[in-house]
Design a protein around this motif. Structure first.
Motif, mmCIF file in Angstrom:
data_model
loop_
_atom_site.group_PDB
_atom_site.id
_atom_site.type_symbol
_atom_site.label_atom_id
_atom_site.label_comp_id
_atom_site.label_asym_id
_atom_site.label_seq_id
_atom_site.Cartn_x
_atom_site.Cartn_y
_atom_site.Cartn_z
ATOM 1 N N ASP A 113 0.833 -1.198 0.000
ATOM 2 C CA ASP A 113 0.000 0.000 0.000
ATOM 3 C C ASP A 113 0.872 1.254 0.000
ATOM 4 O O ASP A 113 2.103 1.178 -0.014
ATOM 5 C CB ASP A 113 -0.950 -0.003 1.196
ATOM 6 C CG ASP A 113 -0.222 -0.100 2.539
ATOM 7 O OD1 ASP A 113 0.995 0.143 2.581
ATOM 8 O OD2 ASP A 113 -0.896 -0.415 3.539
ATOM 9 N N ALA A 114 0.221 2.418 0.013
ATOM 10 C CA ALA A 114 0.941 3.690 -0.050
ATOM 11 C C ALA A 114 1.882 3.866 1.142
ATOM 12 O O ALA A 114 2.995 4.389 0.993
ATOM 13 C CB ALA A 114 -0.056 4.848 -0.104
ATOM 14 N N ALA A 115 1.450 3.412 2.321
ATOM 15 C CA ALA A 115 2.301 3.531 3.510
ATOM 16 C C ALA A 115 3.554 2.685 3.359
ATOM 17 O O ALA A 115 4.656 3.095 3.759
ATOM 18 C CB ALA A 115 1.524 3.110 4.759
ATOM 19 N N ILE A 118 5.028 1.839 0.511
ATOM 20 C CA ILE A 118 5.896 2.484 -0.474
ATOM 21 C C ILE A 118 6.636 3.663 0.163
ATOM 22 O O ILE A 118 7.831 3.860 -0.073
ATOM 23 C CB ILE A 118 5.073 2.953 -1.691
ATOM 24 C CG1 ILE A 118 4.524 1.736 -2.446
ATOM 25 C CG2 ILE A 118 5.930 3.818 -2.624
ATOM 26 C CD1 ILE A 118 3.548 2.071 -3.547
ATOM 27 N N ALA A 119 5.921 4.419 0.982
ATOM 28 C CA ALA A 119 6.556 5.544 1.677
ATOM 29 C C ALA A 119 7.667 5.041 2.599
ATOM 30 O O ALA A 119 8.735 5.661 2.695
ATOM 31 C CB ALA A 119 5.513 6.318 2.480
ATOM 32 N N ARG A 122 10.667 4.258 0.543
ATOM 33 C CA ARG A 122 11.340 5.499 0.158
ATOM 34 C C ARG A 122 12.192 6.041 1.304
ATOM 35 O O ARG A 122 13.333 6.453 1.105
ATOM 36 C CB ARG A 122 10.302 6.546 -0.246
ATOM 37 C CG ARG A 122 9.709 6.368 -1.622
ATOM 38 C CD ARG A 122 10.678 6.781 -2.701
ATOM 39 N NE ARG A 122 10.143 6.542 -4.032
ATOM 40 C CZ ARG A 122 10.891 6.397 -5.099
ATOM 41 N NH1 ARG A 122 12.220 6.457 -4.995
ATOM 42 N NH2 ARG A 122 10.356 6.181 -6.281
ATOM 43 N N ASP A 146 11.209 2.408 -7.496
ATOM 44 C CA ASP A 146 10.508 3.101 -8.583
ATOM 45 C C ASP A 146 9.480 2.186 -9.254
ATOM 46 O O ASP A 146 8.346 2.595 -9.515
ATOM 47 C CB ASP A 146 11.503 3.595 -9.635
ATOM 48 C CG ASP A 146 12.325 4.792 -9.159
ATOM 49 O OD1 ASP A 146 11.902 5.446 -8.181
ATOM 50 O OD2 ASP A 146 13.374 5.062 -9.761
ATOM 51 N N GLU A 161 6.538 1.483 -6.935
ATOM 52 C CA GLU A 161 5.650 2.642 -6.856
ATOM 53 C C GLU A 161 4.810 2.788 -8.121
ATOM 54 O O GLU A 161 3.669 3.271 -8.064
ATOM 55 C CB GLU A 161 6.466 3.910 -6.622
ATOM 56 C CG GLU A 161 5.618 5.127 -6.322
ATOM 57 C CD GLU A 161 6.449 6.288 -5.808
ATOM 58 O OE1 GLU A 161 5.901 7.110 -5.052
ATOM 59 O OE2 GLU A 161 7.642 6.369 -6.162
ATOM 60 N N SER A 162 5.352 2.352 -9.252
ATOM 61 C CA SER A 162 4.610 2.443 -10.512
ATOM 62 C C SER A 162 3.500 1.405 -10.589
ATOM 63 O O SER A 162 2.648 1.461 -11.481
ATOM 64 C CB SER A 162 5.557 2.273 -11.699
ATOM 65 O OG SER A 162 5.978 0.920 -11.834
ATOM 66 N N GLY A 163 3.535 0.426 -9.693
ATOM 67 C CA GLY A 163 2.515 -0.614 -9.676
ATOM 68 C C GLY A 163 2.782 -1.767 -10.620
ATOM 69 O O GLY A 163 1.910 -2.600 -10.851
#
Length: 228
Positions: free
Chosen positions: A106-108, A110-111, A114, A192, A195-197
């Motif tokens: 999920d977004a968390a 991926i963060a 990063r 990368d 994040e691009s899926g």
């Protein structure tokens, strides 16, 4: 060696001694061939000989130490042939862990990857080999845990432990070359693609990274045979 900080996290005396010895081996403080004398180590960590004996037994079982004729237990050297096999298995498991994780993260997550990547680059800039390896595994751990398969993740982590000595040598070698981007190139591309899926592209990056490592090990193995 400052043992006071290292002893705190463990839950039993044998665990504590194992943690100290394991860290000393992984950091290079106890080099290949270092004799693990029970009496000396007991005095070093401030305990009796029994938990030291148990910790050494566990180190042998985990492949970090071995019995040497007339020397007792010593820190085990790098067996490049065994490493090829270990990396072959890593290739199979980590490509799948990447594919599954990239499809579910999920977004968390991926963060977090990063943030870990930034932290990893900081460790590289500071020349901290062990910090770099820890942070690199943190980045990958976030992705693999997103796979939802704890057995897969635990197996991969066990393989990381087996390969840690080789990874330490490789990272130190790369840090000696300021223009070499080998320590972060694949990881940055991996984040990368995640994040691009694109799960398949992410899996391809992991495959490329580990295949490159396997080729480096094989080259060292070939060079070793020439010298012998």
């Amino acid at each position: 060696m400052d043992t006071s900080k290292r002893l705190e996290p463990a839950t039993s005396m044998a665990d504590r001694v194992y943690a100290v010895l394991h860290e000393s081996i992984m950091s290079g403080e106890f080099p290949v061939g270092y004799r693990l004398r029970i009496r000396d180590l007991a005095a070093l960590v401030g305990t009796s000989e029994m938990p030291v004996r148990e910790a050494i037994r566990r180190l042998e079982e985990a492949g970090f130490a071995e019995r040497a004729p007339h020397r007792g237990s010593v820190v085990k050297g790098l067996d490049l042939a065994e490493l090829v096999y270990a990396y072959d298995v890593r290739l199979l498991l980590e490509v799948e862990a990447t594919r599954l994780g990239a499809a579910r993260i999920d977004a968390a997550g991926i963060a977090a990857m990063r943030e870990g990547l930034v932290s990893m680059r900081e460790a590289i800039a500071e020349g901290g080999v062990m910090d770099y390896l820890d942070r690199d595994e943190t980045v990958l751990g976030v992705l693999y845990e997103a796979s939802g398969n704890p057995v897969l993740v635990d197996t991969v982590r066990a393989l990381w432990g087996q390969c840690r000595a080789y990874k330490t040598v490789g990272a130190r070698s790369a840090l000696d070359k300021p223009v070499d981007d080998a320590l972060w190139r694949h990881q940055e591309r991996l984040v990368d693609t995640v994040e691009s899926g694109d799960a398949e592209a992410a899996a391809a990056v992991t495959r490329e990274s580990l295949a490159s490592a396997i080729e480096r090990i094989k080259a060292q193995l070939k060079e070793q045979k020439k010298q012998n």
